[in-house]
Design a protein around this motif. Structure first.
Motif: not given
Lengths: 116, 109
Positions: A90-103
């Motif tokens: 079970y993997l957890c991932a995170s990303s920053d706020s949307y800035q346009g292209l795929q984060e």
């Protein structure tokens, strides 16, 4: 930067028992993902959060799986009761706020679950 | 449905030989393609993305929309390149990625 933190790293349980996984994303990342990775497969999305809101949970088996991200930071994924087929990573991932292209998504080390 | 296909489960090459890991995708829109790598006992990490068009650790990948492919290439393989490689398809913003099943690259000394 510690990166995405997950615990436990390994878990062995008997079938029908409950189990919970914890994830702390990179500081400031509003989007959090839980992926399931079966042996020999690539990761597949279970649920995605934007802050504390679950915005994509169509792949989460809701009869036995549940997740929460109460304060929009760390998250818990629970299985109750566990079945043999739940053995996976079970993997957890995170990303920053949307800035346009795929984060870019940053992954944790994963929790390897074995159900006996 | 959106899908990523990596036809090879295992690819073994000798050190110094060229490497090509194949990736094909199925998506009718404007795709964003990625290669992720997982070294032994390490977490999954981004290797490169098509939009940046840069070379990372000697690897390059070109998006071919006509053939719906995003093959990963390196002219001279090194032992430290041995790892699992996953091709992934994105749809912009914070949408989840669709991953292929992965290819294990083994570089033989």
């Amino acid at each position: 930067e510690a990166g995405v933190v997950q615990s436990p790293r390994y878990k062995i349980i008997e079938k029908k028992q409950p189990v919970a996984f914890w994830c702390n994303p990179i500081s400031g990342h509003n989007t959090l993902y839980w992926y399931l990775q079966n042996l020999g497969q690539g990761p597949e999305l279970l649920i995605r959060y934007e802050n504390e809101e679950a915005v994509d949970d169509s792949q989460l088996p809701k009869d036995r799986f549940s997740a929460e991200r109460l304060k929009g930071v760390d998250s818990t994924l629970k299985i109750q009761p566990a079945e043999l087929g739940d053995s996976a990573v079970y993997l957890c991932a995170s990303s920053d706020s949307y800035q346009g292209l795929q984060e870019t998504q940053y992954f944790g080390p994963g929790t390897r679950l074995l159900v006996l | 449905a959106q899908r990523v296909t990596q036809p090879e489960k295992l690819l073994s090459v000798f050190k110094g030989a060229p490497v090509e890991l194949k990736c094909n995708y199925s998506y009718s829109g404007s795709p964003e393609l990625f290669w992720y790598v997982q070294y032994s006992r390490q977490r999954l990490q981004l290797l490169l993305r098509h939009i940046s068009r840069e070379s990372i650790k000697g690897f390059t990948a070109d998006l071919n929309k006509g053939e719906t492919s995003f093959h990963l290439k390196k002219p001279f393989a090194q032992e430290e390149d041995s790892a699992m490689y996953y091709c992934a398809l994105g749809f912009g913003g914070n949408t989840p990625l669709v991953f292929g099943k992965g290819t294990r690259l083994s570089v033989i000394a």
